[in-house]
Enzyme design. Sequence first.
Site, PDB file in Angstrom:
ATOM      1  CD  GLU A   1      -3.647  -2.566   7.031  1.00 50.18           C
ATOM      2  OE1 GLU A   1      -2.507  -2.721   6.590  1.00 50.18           O
ATOM      3  OE2 GLU A   1      -4.357  -1.594   6.749  1.00 50.18           O
TER       4      GLU A   1
ATOM      5  N   GLY B   1       2.338   2.100  10.696  1.00 50.28           N
ATOM      6  CA  GLY B   1       3.293   3.199  10.579  1.00 50.28           C
ATOM      7  C   GLY B   1       3.979   3.560  11.887  1.00 50.28           C
TER       8      GLY B   1
ATOM      9  CB  SER C   1       5.058  -1.990  11.842  1.00 48.14           C
ATOM     10  OG  SER C   1       4.648  -0.656  12.088  1.00 48.14           O
TER      11      SER C   1
ATOM     12  CE  LYS D   1      -0.260   3.244   4.671  1.00 44.97           C
ATOM     13  NZ  LYS D   1      -0.195   3.348   6.125  1.00 44.97           N
TER      14      LYS D   1
ATOM     15  CG  HIS E   1      -5.923   1.872   4.991  1.00 49.22           C
ATOM     16  ND1 HIS E   1      -5.522   2.796   5.928  1.00 49.22           N
ATOM     17  CD2 HIS E   1      -4.894   1.002   4.848  1.00 49.22           C
ATOM     18  CE1 HIS E   1      -4.294   2.507   6.326  1.00 49.22           C
ATOM     19  NE2 HIS E   1      -3.890   1.415   5.673  1.00 49.22           N
TER      20      HIS E   1
ATOM     21  CD  GLU F   1      -3.097   5.458   6.662  1.00 53.83           C
ATOM     22  OE1 GLU F   1      -3.007   5.560   5.423  1.00 53.83           O
ATOM     23  OE2 GLU F   1      -2.209   4.926   7.360  1.00 53.83           O
TER      24      GLU F   1
ATOM     25  CG  ASN G   1      -1.747   1.214   1.381  1.00 52.90           C
ATOM     26  OD1 ASN G   1      -1.843   2.010   0.445  1.00 52.90           O
ATOM     27  ND2 ASN G   1      -2.369   1.373   2.531  1.00 52.90           N
TER      28      ASN G   1
HETATM   29  P1  PGA Z   1       2.752   0.127   7.578  1.00 53.60           P
HETATM   30  O1  PGA Z   1       1.312   0.382   6.916  1.00 53.60           O
HETATM   31  O2  PGA Z   1       3.277  -1.143   6.988  1.00 53.60           O
HETATM   32  O3  PGA Z   1       3.577   1.333   7.151  1.00 53.60           O
HETATM   33  O4  PGA Z   1       2.545   0.041   9.045  1.00 53.60           O
HETATM   34  C1  PGA Z   1       0.403  -0.652   6.706  1.00 53.60           C
HETATM   35  C2  PGA Z   1      -0.878  -0.140   6.110  1.00 53.60           C
HETATM   36  O5  PGA Z   1      -1.351   0.934   6.519  1.00 53.60           O
HETATM   37  O6  PGA Z   1      -1.466  -0.783   5.225  1.00 53.60           O
END
Ligand code: PGA
Length: 249
Positions: free
Chosen positions: A166, A172, A212, A11, A95, A97, A9
Amino acid sequence: MRKKITAGNWKMNLDYDSATSLAREIVQKGIGKGDLMIMAVPFPYLSQINNIVADASAIDVAAQNCHHEVKGAYTGEVSVDMLKSLNIKYCLVGHSERRQIGETDEILKTKIDLCLANGITPIFCCGESLQIREDGTHQGFVQTQLENSLFHLADDDLLKVIIAYEPIWAIGTGKTASAEQAQEMHAHLRNTIAQKYTAAVADGISILYGGSVKPANAQELFANADVDGGLIGGASLAAESFSAISESF
Ligand code: PGA
């Protein structure tokens, strides 16, 4: 048999040149040990990156979002029809976000239906906040996310969905769920699906872990019986780390 999947992803990162170079490098390295690799790329690059992966076997492209209305006066939004017209086969739905900026279970349910009606595989994201994890109500919380947005589907439609668990506190942050925490939630979700549907349906659905995931922890996470791969943010922005993760099955 359900697929082992390495999904990235990206982003809101990378300019056009860096994005197309990254896609080319990833295609060159190949899918690794899983069955399928997916890159969820920014809207403006979908078409070009879809061309880059066209001849690669089992490497595909996803949109990171779609709108829940079919068409109309929604300035700045992208419809499922538009994705379909670009021959896009996958789309992230829900997601955290996006949920954080107002996407409700009800909206996500509509997106899931639109994707499925248009032959696009939704990658349905779910997961709890740190507060919910600390309260100990995380299993019920994530179960409800599935119930509200997915459990209206018939068996054959649910089987088309990919789920990505997730935990928000791990996204992140560099703080990964432990292999035990991931397995516990994945097993809970699979059992919930088995109870509502059948064991065969539950067995057929890929449940990815996200939050992560790095080359250093992917193997331990993917070794769990109910973890079928990862949805990777930060570490998907470099071909080397993404490829290393794809070798971790
Ligand atoms: P990350 O993000 O691997 O940077 O923690 C995962 C995601 O939001 O899909």
